[in-house]
Scaffold this active site. Sequence first.
Site: not given
Ligand code: BGC
Length: 401
Positions: A117, A23, A160-161
């Site tokens: 990520h 990002q 991440n997530e």
């Molecule tokens: C993610 C980020 C994203 C943010 C806002 C999260 O889901 O880890 O990468 O930019 O939320 O959408």
Amino acid sequence: MATTQPAAFPDGFLWGASTAAHQVEGNNVASDFWQAENDGSWGLADRSGDACDSFHRWPEDLDIARDLGLNAYRFSIEWARVVPAPGHPSPAMLAHYRRMIEGCEERGLTPVVTLHHFTNPAWLTAEGGWTSDGAIAHFAEYVRAVLPILDGVRWVCTINEPNMVAFMAARRKQGLGDGSPFLSPPDPGVTAALVRAHAQARELLAAVPGVRSGWTVANQNVQDHGAGPDRTAEVSYLIDDQYLDVAKGDDFVGVQAYSRLRVGESGIVLPGPDDRRTMTGWEYYPAALEDAIRHTAARLGASTPLLVTENGIATSDDDERIAYTGEAVTGLARALADGIDVRGYLHWSLLDNYEWGSWEPTFGLVAVDRTTFRRTVKPSARWFGQLVRDPAATLGGPAAS
Ligand code: BGC
């Protein structure tokens, strides 16, 4: 009767901001996301291009974080850069990320390092992605390559997530764009692979003295809006809780919260025209963080510490960012006062950045000119610095209700 107490944040509480490689870095050319941006296969509106050029300008980003008075910075190491071809990790890229870790330490910023990520190397996606035969071994090769540069790092987020990764995989399988609303369940095969990859990464990371490892979950704050408790619990399990359960026994779990998801009689109730919404179309719901913290703590019990690894708002109105964040952190303070073990708050995001297919939503405390890459510190960033220095004065007594 309402009581007003000063916000009590424990010594060593991490106050910081988060970013992710794809990002902000720019030209992440060996990644699958870059490929999809450029071949149109995922229906993404915008390309990341040079992004914020943080691949070169990270020292400036860290200076800004330090000058604001923050004591932590979360960033991710890019698998596609570190292993541009399977079996051939890049020593130069590892040295780059090592310099970032040291750059944090030199500035008094605790590095919170994410290993994965969202993006995969394009070669892995060509092999079939997370569910391909070699995926887990490939991830292990990457983690092994990274281990030596993690010396001294205390916080590592493995993945991440995972819930969002599995959700996006399901969407792509159905040929749906990443931006379409959350209506399909996460891919079970990808979920299983991520669970294995996470466990394996934690095992490998145990070789780094003093490191704490865990993964971060996108808490959707599933709420009953007419669906009834059983159906609500089912949805919550599918998109949040199964991923939280995996974190039982980990060194910590990352809490990431922005809004909530309401489940009605006939499915998910998307925010309507009467709901206040943010630039991502999500409902404006600053209570998301407190809800997510309490839900995570209840699900995992007292033995798993929490770290807020993301919370923030996409808005062009910086006063709205301050209001949202103030309410969110006030809720966090209430959770702390109730004895929930939260170790830090990392705001999403330090910079306005590439929001996975679009440059439109601005989450940053700092604006970035897309041509000159000049950084402009927003009033919300200065407000956040003040919050870090004096939470009680800035929040005005979070226990007040
Ligand atoms: C993610 C980020 C994203 C943010 C806002 C999260 O889901 O880890 O990468 O930019 O939320 O959408």
